[in-house]
Scaffold this active site. Structure first.
Site, short mmCIF file in Angstrom:
data_model
loop_
_atom_site.label_atom_id
_atom_site.label_comp_id
_atom_site.label_asym_id
_atom_site.label_seq_id
_atom_site.Cartn_x
_atom_site.Cartn_y
_atom_site.Cartn_z
N GLU A 19 1.03 -1.26 -0.09
CA GLU A 19 -0.03 -0.04 0.04
C GLU A 19 0.94 1.25 -0.01
O GLU A 19 1.95 1.44 0.85
CB GLU A 19 -1.10 0.20 1.00
CG GLU A 19 -1.84 1.21 1.14
CD GLU A 19 -2.89 1.07 2.42
OE1 GLU A 19 -3.16 2.21 2.97
OE2 GLU A 19 -3.29 -0.10 2.81
N ARG A 20 0.44 2.10 -0.89
CA ARG A 20 1.20 3.37 -1.19
C ARG A 20 2.78 2.88 -1.64
O ARG A 20 3.74 3.65 -0.88
CB ARG A 20 1.40 4.30 -0.09
CG ARG A 20 -0.19 4.58 0.42
CD ARG A 20 -0.98 5.16 -0.73
NE ARG A 20 -2.35 5.30 -0.37
CZ ARG A 20 -3.28 5.76 -1.32
NH1 ARG A 20 -3.03 5.53 -2.47
NH2 ARG A 20 -4.52 5.64 -0.76
N ASN A 52 -3.02 -1.81 8.05
CA ASN A 52 -4.54 -2.17 7.75
C ASN A 52 -4.37 -3.81 7.71
O ASN A 52 -4.14 -4.44 6.65
CB ASN A 52 -4.66 -1.47 6.45
CG ASN A 52 -5.09 -0.21 6.47
OD1 ASN A 52 -5.69 0.43 7.17
ND2 ASN A 52 -4.60 0.75 5.40
N LYS A 104 -3.48 0.08 14.32
CA LYS A 104 -4.30 0.99 14.01
C LYS A 104 -5.56 0.59 14.05
O LYS A 104 -5.95 -0.37 13.70
CB LYS A 104 -4.21 0.98 12.11
CG LYS A 104 -5.22 2.20 11.65
CD LYS A 104 -4.91 2.29 9.88
CE LYS A 104 -5.93 3.23 9.49
NZ LYS A 104 -5.53 3.09 8.00
N GLU A 146 -10.40 5.23 9.66
CA GLU A 146 -10.68 4.58 8.10
C GLU A 146 -11.27 3.19 8.04
O GLU A 146 -11.07 2.13 7.35
CB GLU A 146 -9.32 4.50 7.37
CG GLU A 146 -8.76 5.78 7.13
CD GLU A 146 -7.52 5.86 6.38
OE1 GLU A 146 -7.17 6.72 5.62
OE2 GLU A 146 -6.51 5.04 6.65
N ARG A 191 -1.48 3.81 16.96
CA ARG A 191 -1.25 5.06 16.09
C ARG A 191 -2.57 6.15 16.47
O ARG A 191 -3.56 5.65 17.00
CB ARG A 191 -1.61 4.61 14.81
CG ARG A 191 -0.28 3.81 14.11
CD ARG A 191 -0.75 3.34 12.55
NE ARG A 191 -0.43 4.07 11.76
CZ ARG A 191 -1.09 4.81 10.45
NH1 ARG A 191 -2.19 4.26 10.54
NH2 ARG A 191 -0.49 5.66 9.89
N ARG A 205 -11.40 17.97 10.23
CA ARG A 205 -10.50 16.61 10.62
C ARG A 205 -9.28 16.77 11.28
O ARG A 205 -8.67 15.95 11.89
CB ARG A 205 -10.53 15.93 9.31
CG ARG A 205 -9.64 14.82 9.19
CD ARG A 205 -9.32 14.04 7.86
NE ARG A 205 -8.31 13.26 7.65
CZ ARG A 205 -7.84 12.87 6.57
NH1 ARG A 205 -8.43 12.60 5.43
NH2 ARG A 205 -6.47 11.94 6.44
N ASP A 262 -2.45 14.18 6.91
CA ASP A 262 -1.85 12.89 6.19
C ASP A 262 -0.57 13.16 5.43
O ASP A 262 -0.68 12.71 4.28
CB ASP A 262 -2.91 12.36 5.52
CG ASP A 262 -2.83 10.91 5.15
OD1 ASP A 262 -1.79 10.29 5.96
OD2 ASP A 262 -3.30 10.33 4.30
N GLU A 280 5.85 9.57 13.67
CA GLU A 280 5.58 8.76 12.37
C GLU A 280 5.88 9.76 10.99
O GLU A 280 5.01 10.65 10.90
CB GLU A 280 4.33 8.22 12.58
CG GLU A 280 4.13 7.37 11.21
CD GLU A 280 2.74 6.64 11.01
OE1 GLU A 280 2.07 6.28 12.24
OE2 GLU A 280 1.98 6.35 9.92
N GLU A 318 3.98 9.10 -1.00
CA GLU A 318 2.52 9.19 -1.23
C GLU A 318 1.98 10.33 -2.05
O GLU A 318 1.08 10.42 -2.84
CB GLU A 318 1.54 8.65 -0.04
CG GLU A 318 0.32 8.48 -0.38
CD GLU A 318 -0.68 8.11 0.78
OE1 GLU A 318 -2.05 8.13 0.89
OE2 GLU A 318 0.08 7.73 1.90
N HIS A 345 -4.02 18.27 0.51
CA HIS A 345 -4.76 17.37 0.18
C HIS A 345 -5.73 17.56 -1.14
O HIS A 345 -6.94 17.44 -1.49
CB HIS A 345 -6.11 17.08 1.33
CG HIS A 345 -6.43 15.57 1.26
ND1 HIS A 345 -7.49 15.18 0.61
CD2 HIS A 345 -6.18 14.80 2.41
CE1 HIS A 345 -7.62 13.91 0.92
NE2 HIS A 345 -6.89 13.46 1.90
#
Length: 741
Positions: free
Chosen positions: A206-207, A249, A326, A330, A363, A375, A404, A426, A432, A560
């Site tokens: 992922e990414r 994830n 996590k 999400e 996290r 957010r 993010d 982190e 990404e 974003h």
């Protein structure tokens, strides 16, 4: 490759009877020419696999000067870790100096290198060096005299420190440093220096923009790729001491016996290099693989299940590091599903691993679809009230910014706001949001910018670095994590310049007070060339690269703005999606009259999450730096900037400046042709060409969209977008690397 091919063609003829009579003069000439070309450079083709541990021969004059200081190696090799240090020194010295020094148990010549600890080396024990305060990882490098012989001593309190010291000594040679009269003392305040791999069990990353996962799960535990050892060597060379093998994830299957056997095999490869393995775990694992009906952290059966699972893991891997989690973010399961807090969930897992010395990295990247507030405020809102409620072996893992991993964000307000809880940083090493693998974006300045940011939480000088290294609040458990950019590509990271981000992360994890420019220079000298005519312009290029990306993607505090799902390319017009805070329009809030997210005291009041002096700066239009303007304020298009230009004109200038900066980078690199190997030169040249095209795409698409809202003309002398807005809106990218639906 051609050198190998030519030799392969020649050998059958040479071995055959009367071979010479069968070769025509012309064919012989062709072979001679091919072999000559091979010797001229093609035999030394480089593909980036060696990273910064290239160990290519130094110029003879330089090598000769060093040889007198490394005439002998005196070091133990009784344990795997000691053997790793010995092997690396032999590999490095042999490659750099053109000859491998002899090894011995005692100093017998001038210029010996003595490596070890007082416990492993009687020679070092007799020197009575002060190794107190070095900790597990620290080391000394000293020039000394033993039995009348001048020597270089690499001493540590633990074998892993001696290994780190060996890498430091090799780094001095690679970068042309003096090794006479040495008196170096290196320690780290960061206990955990971890790479987080967002790797799935099916090989997808992922990414990830450098191929598939390097973990061959289907071949483990039987087949151990040599690449695993090289991965461990590279990490140990920059002091990284932990690796999280799987995606946050998480798939619960990673905790099943077949996969734990595979994890054990990897742990065995990494152990000699001082690297512990960690696993991302799914909070609902007791249900998915444990047969329970709940994952409630306060349920006794759930607690017993996790304790038994921890016992099972540590029976296989006694030095297992612990869990990364996590939760309730999400869509991931977590303690809030049962009306519990993050502290309840983290503490339950912490109690399970505590008897074994394990830790939990929990996290703080959380946001709920049901949240109607800003957010950017959610992590602080959820975690600040929990300060002091976590177990002593819990680290709260906090992203560098409140959204993010954007090209630029203000520091996360949680840093400095939770004095009773150890926080770990982190960072995202994989790019990404900064152009994937092809855009040159050296992240050292981004990391440095965050670490040196002053939270003012306990007065002036309360930097983020002092928060995470434990100094500010007296925490002994400290850590930093970087989301890895590593894959199966031969160059590991998708491009040679992306390797610099892995390297910079590791160096700053070891010492957060290092500066990004010095790290870049170190990396360039080790990776490409020690030629000053190459080093300075390339380092200059690297140092401007991240700012160039900010300019052509997200200037003046915008954020974003990328396409959803793939995060590739601009999509500031996108208002679709299952939730508002996944859309660019949520963040820029542009309309006919102005642009920006109002997080001031008259808006969402996110500024109030910072210490008053910082909040006052962010809240005040007359004080806020231009770089964060549109992050914290919604302002009219005709707002007058410090430059004297209107906001609209300033945005166009920055977008264009970003493209121009990439053009300058390309021009700099073109002047480097012939100074390094042709293979790596050409790849970087092609990628810079891609970056220029895509920087122009970002500029034009963004200007076209915002101009469609405000109807304003471009400032004089600035070119209009190459295509109408409808063209940019029509583009789609469902198959780009790292895509997540």
């Amino acid at each position: 490759m051609l050198a190998i091919t030519a030799v392969g063609l020649f050998l059958p003829f040479r071995c055959a009877k009367h071979a010479g009579s069968r070769l025509t003069a012309a064919f012989r000439l062709v072979l001679v020419l091919v072999l000559a070309l091979s010797g001229a450079g093609l035999a030394h083709a480089e593909d980036g696999y060696d990273l910064w541990l290239r160990y290519r021969p130094l110029p003879e004059a330089q090598a000769a000067a060093y040889r007198g200081h490394v005439a002998q190696l005196v070091l133990p090799a009784a344990t795997p870790r000691q053997q790793a240090a010995r092997d690396e020194l032999l590999r490095g010295l042999g490659g750099l100096l053109g000859q491998t020094p002899p090894t011995s148990d005692a100093v017998s010549v001038d210029g010996a290198v003595v490596v070890g600890t007082p416990a492993s080396s009687p020679t070092i024990a007799r020197l009575r060096l002060d190794t107190r305060g070095l900790g597990h990882d620290g080391y000394l490098i000293r020039s000394a005299v033993i039995a009348g012989h001048p020597v270089t001593v690499v001493a540590a309190a633990d074998d892993v420190g001696a290994l780190y010291g060996a890498f430091h000594l090799l780094r001095l040679l690679q970068t042309g440093g003096s090794i006479a009269g040495l008196d170096l003392r290196e320690t780290t305040r960061m206990k955990l220096r971890v790479l987080d791999h967002w790797d799935d069990l099916n090989g997808h990353v992922e990414r990830g923009y450098a191929g598939n996962s390097i973990w061959g799960w289907q071949k483990l535990p039987d087949w151990l790729e040599p690449r695993y050892t090289d991965y461990a060597r590279a990490n140990a060379s920059i002091g990284i001491n932990g690796t999280v093998l799987n995606n946050v994830n998480a798939n619960a299957a990673i905790l099943t016996p077949p996969y734990l056997d595979k994890v054990k095999a990897l742990a065995g490869v990494f152990r000699p290099y001082g690297i512990r393995v960690y696993l991302s775990v799914k909070f609902s694992a007791p249900i998915e693989i444990g047969g329970l009906k709940t994952a409630d952290p306060l349920d006794p059966a759930v607690q017993r299940w996790w304790r038994a699972k921890a016992d099972e893991i540590y029976a296989l891997i006694p030095d297992f590091g612990g869990f990364l989690v996590k939760a309730n973010s999400e869509g991931q399961p977590g303690p809030q599903d049962y009306g519990r807090t993050h502290a309840d969930g983290a503490n339950m897992l912490a109690d399970a691993v505590a008897p074994h010395g394990g830790i939990v990295m929990w996290r703080a990247f959380v946001y709920s679809q049901a949240n109607t507030d800003d957010r950017a405020k959610q992590a602080y809102t959820e975690f600040k009230p929990l300060d002091g409620k976590f177990r002593a072996n819990v680290l709260l893992q906090v992203k560098n910014g409140p959204i993010d991993f954007q090209p630029r964000e203000p520091f996360n307000p949680l840093f400095g706001a939770m004095p009773k809880t150890p926080l770990m940083m982190e960072f995202q090493v994989t790019k990404e949001y900064l152009g994937f693998a092809t855009h040159l974006a050296y992240l050292g300045p981004l990391f440095e910018e965050t670490l040196r940011a002053d939270t003012m939480a306990r007065g002036k000088g309360s930097t983020v670095a002092r928060v995470i290294d434990g100094e500010l609040d007296g925490h002994a458990l400290t850590g930093i994590a970087g989301v890895a950019n590593i894959g199966t590509d031969r160059d590991w990271s998708g491009s040679d310049f992306n390797q610099a981000n892995w390297y910079a992360y590791g160096r700053l994890a070891w010492n957060p007070m290092l500066d990004a420019r010095s790290i870049a220079e170190e990396w360039v000298r080790m990776t490409f060339s020690d030629d000053a005519a190459f080093v300075k312009p390339v380092v200059d290029m690297m140092m401007q690269s991240r700012e160039a990306v900010v300019d052509y993607m997200t200037p003046l505090g915008l954020h974003h703005l990328m396409g959803k799902g793939h995060h590739y390319g601009p999509a500031p017009w996108d208002a679709s999606g299952p939730r508002a805070d996944w859309t660019p329009v949520y963040y820029h809030r542009a309309d006919h009259d102005g642009i920006g997210f109002d997080r001031s005291s008259s808006g969402s009041n996110a500024v109030a999450q910072y210490a008053p002096p910082v909040a006052g700066t962010f809240n005040d239009l007359s004080k806020i730096p231009d770089a964060y303007l549109l992050w914290f304020h919604h302002v009219p298009w005709n707002y007058r900037m410090r430059s004297g230009r209107t906001l609209w004109d300033e945005l166009v200038v920055h977008y264009t400046q970003g493209v121009d900066e990439v053009k300058q980078m390309r021009a700099t690199w073109q002047r480097m042709d012939g100074r390094i190997d042709a293979e790596r030169y050409r790849k970087a040249a092609v990628f810079l060409g891609i970056q220029e095209k895509e920087a122009l795409w970002w500029r034009d698409a963004s200007i076209a969209y915002f101009q469609s809202l405000n109807g304003l003309p471009l400032p004089a002398g600035y070119a209009p977008p190459q295509h109408p807005l409808s063209y940019y809106e029509s583009l789609s990218f469902p198959f780009v690397p790292g895509y997540r639906p």
